[in-house]
Each structure stands twice: as structure tokens, then as C-alpha cells.
Enzyme design. Structure first.
Site, PDB file in Angstrom:
ATOM      1  N   LYS A 223       0.827  -1.209   0.000  1.00  0.00           N
ATOM      2  CA  LYS A 223       0.000   0.000   0.000  1.00  0.00           C
ATOM      3  C   LYS A 223       0.857   1.253   0.000  1.00  0.00           C
ATOM      4  O   LYS A 223       2.063   1.205   0.221  1.00  0.00           O
ATOM      5  CB  LYS A 223      -0.953  -0.012   1.202  1.00  0.00           C
ATOM      6  CG  LYS A 223      -2.068  -1.033   1.006  1.00  0.00           C
ATOM      7  CD  LYS A 223      -3.095  -1.000   2.101  1.00  0.00           C
ATOM      8  CE  LYS A 223      -4.143  -2.086   1.817  1.00  0.00           C
ATOM      9  NZ  LYS A 223      -5.073  -2.256   2.930  1.00  0.00           N
ATOM     10  N   ARG A 257      -2.623  -9.690   6.161  1.00  0.00           N
ATOM     11  CA  ARG A 257      -3.079  -9.921   4.780  1.00  0.00           C
ATOM     12  C   ARG A 257      -1.993  -9.406   3.848  1.00  0.00           C
ATOM     13  O   ARG A 257      -1.730  -8.201   3.821  1.00  0.00           O
ATOM     14  CB  ARG A 257      -4.399  -9.182   4.565  1.00  0.00           C
ATOM     15  CG  ARG A 257      -5.017  -9.364   3.192  1.00  0.00           C
ATOM     16  CD  ARG A 257      -6.324  -8.584   3.092  1.00  0.00           C
ATOM     17  NE  ARG A 257      -6.886  -8.639   1.767  1.00  0.00           N
ATOM     18  CZ  ARG A 257      -6.509  -7.867   0.763  1.00  0.00           C
ATOM     19  NH1 ARG A 257      -5.554  -6.968   0.925  1.00  0.00           N
ATOM     20  NH2 ARG A 257      -7.069  -7.983  -0.420  1.00  0.00           N
TER      21      ARG A 257
HETATM   22  C1  7PM Z   1      -6.078  -2.192  -5.521  1.00  0.00           C
HETATM   23  C2  7PM Z   1      -5.618  -1.420  -4.487  1.00  0.00           C
HETATM   24  C3  7PM Z   1      -6.717  -3.365  -5.285  1.00  0.00           C
HETATM   25  C4  7PM Z   1      -5.782  -1.818  -3.177  1.00  0.00           C
HETATM   26  C5  7PM Z   1      -6.889  -3.778  -3.990  1.00  0.00           C
HETATM   27  C6  7PM Z   1      -6.434  -2.986  -2.951  1.00  0.00           C
HETATM   28  C7  7PM Z   1      -7.753  -4.834   2.524  1.00  0.00           C
HETATM   29  C8  7PM Z   1      -8.762  -5.729   2.171  1.00  0.00           C
HETATM   30  C9  7PM Z   1      -8.055  -4.737   0.393  1.00  0.00           C
HETATM   31  C10 7PM Z   1      -7.385  -4.709   3.899  1.00  0.00           C
HETATM   32  C11 7PM Z   1      -9.045  -6.377   4.357  1.00  0.00           C
HETATM   33  C12 7PM Z   1      -5.275  -4.222  -1.292  1.00  0.00           C
HETATM   34  C13 7PM Z   1      -6.517  -3.409  -1.526  1.00  0.00           C
HETATM   35  N1  7PM Z   1      -7.308  -4.237   1.381  1.00  0.00           N
HETATM   36  N2  7PM Z   1      -9.391  -6.494   3.061  1.00  0.00           N
HETATM   37  N3  7PM Z   1      -8.947  -5.649   0.849  1.00  0.00           N
HETATM   38  N4  7PM Z   1      -8.061  -5.508   4.769  1.00  0.00           N
HETATM   39  N5  7PM Z   1      -9.658  -7.122   5.279  1.00  0.00           N
HETATM   40  O1  7PM Z   1      -4.228  -3.561  -1.104  1.00  0.00           O
HETATM   41  O2  7PM Z   1      -6.524  -3.925   4.317  1.00  0.00           O
HETATM   42  O3  7PM Z   1      -5.280  -5.433  -1.387  1.00  0.00           O
HETATM   43  S1  7PM Z   1      -7.997  -4.320  -1.253  1.00  0.00           S
END
Ligand code: 7PM
Length: 281
Positions: A223, A257
Site C-alpha cells: 500500500k 493480509r
Molecule cells: C487495488 C488497491 C486493489 C488496493 C486492492 C487494494 C484490505 C482488504 C483490500 C485490507 C481487508 C489491497 C486493496 N485491502 N481487506 N482488501 N483488509 N480485510 O491492497 O486492508 O489489497 S484491497
């Protein structure tokens, strides 16, 4: 006593930090121009994640990156259901990252064992009842605003207190809607309507969330936290992310995660060895 997640006949004891591996289902990994994700590619990636030590696999077909617009239901189903079918026999519980009740139902039928909802079951009015009926573990994540606009101007009076109050309240409401409290996990939602300063404050005060007494999930992998703090492109954030994982598991996170499962596995093992060390006799 540590919590235990139960996935039908399988269980996962949270006696040590667990790793949720993020399975790629992005449109650019689609082999036929964008509709159907290549099952073979998904299965191969899933096998790598499991071999590297993933305890749970998270499959998501809806991009919730800042600025993302909602994916139509049929498109989300076309992305995630074939992948869940292809990977559900690997012996690792599959979580589905979705805000839609219809996707939750179809994913469960295809073999998913857990729900991960970045809207904490608030986006779809049927989501709470659906999860109650499915009887599966569910991760409730905090987000300020919606993915489309959440990074425009995130504001809090006290981000730690507000996220804590929100998660406690959602846990209470979900339990009232019939979801077994033993199936609830909470997540501060790093990057979801938060500046770098907000993210850092939440991570610094993680114990504040851990003492809500629900298993805590945290995702910081690749991130913009490490991106902005270290001025690193996405593929250069592994060391920054590793440092964050060390912090997370020494401050109460139960599930991390991540994309880079092998790196996370090593960090978790080292941190655990340090945290549980005794003077040898
Ligand atoms: C593009 C940018 C696609 C960012 C997806 C994302 C989380 C999550 C995501 C989190 C939980 C990513 C994000 N982030 N579920 N889903 N916690 N529980 O970086 O921080 O994967 S999507």
C-alpha cells in the site's frame, strides 16, 4: 486462550499470527481480454502461496483501490467463482473479498469458507443476514467514505478512537443480526480513507484495537503507506512491508493480509521467536 476460527470441519487456531495470502484476480491477469480469469494461472499462484506458508487465501474480484468504481455483479461473479472452484481443494480456507451478498452466497457454494468485506457488511443491505445464514467467519473492515472518493480528504478528530468505536459498534450490530460473535474478525482498514499520518497512528496504537477482544486482521501489503513514507514503487515495498509486519505481530495482529507470503512467513517466525524467548537454563 487464543481464538479458534472454524471453517466447517476445518479449524484455524490463532495461537500464533496467521498469514492471509492475497490471490491475484486482477483484470490484467485475465487471459481472454478481460472476462474470465485463467483458472490455471490462479491455481498455480494459489499453490505458490500455500507452499510459501499461507494459512488462508483471499480472493477478490472487485478493485477497491482509491478511485475505483463499483464492478457489476455478473463481472465480479465471473472473476471470482471460477477461481474459488479451482483453488478450494488446496486444503487452505478460502476467503472472498466482496461487498455483495450475492457474491458471498455464490462463493460459499463454490467452496469459500470466509467472507472479507471492506464495507463491514454495510454496503449491501442483505449482507448481514446472508453472513448470519452462511455461518462463516467474516472480517469487518473500517473504511471512511467509499473507494471512489475516500482518499480525497480523509478527516478525523481522533482516528484511533473513531475506528475503535466504529468496529466495536459494527461487531455489536452484526451479533444482533444473528452472526455468531465467534465468527467476527476486525480490521482497521489501512489506506481506506486515511492519510499516512492516520495509518501510522492506527498502527502505533494497534493494541487499542486488539483489546476489543476480536481477532484482528491488518493489511498493509504494497500500500501507499510504504510507498509514500519510503518513496518506493509498488514492487520495491517488500522491506518496508516486512518491517510493518514485524510491528503488527508484536502489537496484537492475529492475521496479516499480504502479497509476499514467503517474506511474511519469515518475519512472523523471527518476531515470534523473539517475543517468546526465555533465558536458557
Ligand atoms: C487495488 C488497491 C486493489 C488496493 C486492492 C487494494 C484490505 C482488504 C483490500 C485490507 C481487508 C489491497 C486493496 N485491502 N481487506 N482488501 N483488509 N480485510 O491492497 O486492508 O489489497 S484491497
Amino acid at each position: 486462550m487464543s481464538a479458534v476460527l472454524s471453517f466447517g470441519e476445518r479449524t484455524l487456531e490463532l495461537d500464533q499470527p496467521r498469514i492471509m495470502g492475497i490471490l491475484n484476480v486482477t483484470p490484467d491477469s485475465f487471459s481472454d481480454g478481460g472476462r474470465f480469469f485463467d483458472r490455471e494461472a490462479a491455481a498455480a499462484h494459489a499453490q505458490e502461496l500455500v507452499a510459501a506458508g499461507a494459512d488462508i487465501l483471499d480472493v477478490g474480484g472487485e478493485s477497491t483501490r482509491p478511485g475505483a468504481v463499483e464492478v457489476p455483479l455478473q463481472e465480479e461473479l465471473d472473476r471470482v467463482i471460477p477461481v474459488i472452484e479451482a483453488v478450494s481443494e488446496l486444503g487452505v480456507p478460502i476467503s472472498v473479498d466482496t461487498r455483495k451478498a450475492a457474491v458471498m452466497r455464490a462463493a460459499a457454494a463454490a467452496g469459500a469458507a470466509m467472507i472479507n468485506d471492506v464495507s463491514a457488511l454495510e454496503h449491501d443491505p442483505e449482507a448481514e443476514a446472508t453472513v448470519a445464514e452462511l455461518g462463516m467467519p467474516v472480517c469487518l473492515m473500517h473504511m471512511q467514505g467509499t473507494p471512489e472518493t475516500m482518499q480525497d480528504n480523509p478527516r478525523y478528530r481522533d482516528v484511533v478512537a473513531e475506528v475503535r468505536t466504529y468496529l466495536a459498534e459494527r461487531a455489536r450490530q452484526c451479533a444482533a443480526a444473528g452472526i455468531d460473535p465467534a465468527n467476527l474478525l476486525l480490521d482497521p482498514g489501512i489506506g481506506f480513507g486515511k492519510t499516512v499520518a492516520h495509518n501510522l497512528a492506527l498502527l502505533h496504537h494497534l493494541e487499542n484495537l486488539a483489546d476489543l477482544n476480536y481477532p484482528l486482521v491488518v493489511g498493509t501489503s504494497r500500500k501507499s503507506l510504504a510507498g509514500k513514507l519510503l518513496n518506493r514503487e509498488v514492487e520495491q515495498r517488500v522491506f518496508g512491508d516486512a518491517a510493518v509486519i514485524g510491528w503488527l505481530v508484536s502489537h496484537g495482529a492475529d492475521v496479516v493480509r499480504v502479497h509476499d507470503v514467503a517474506a511474511a512467513r519469515d518475519v512472523v517466525r523471527m518476531t515470534q521467536a523473539l517475543a517468546t524467548a526465555r533465558i536458557p537454563q
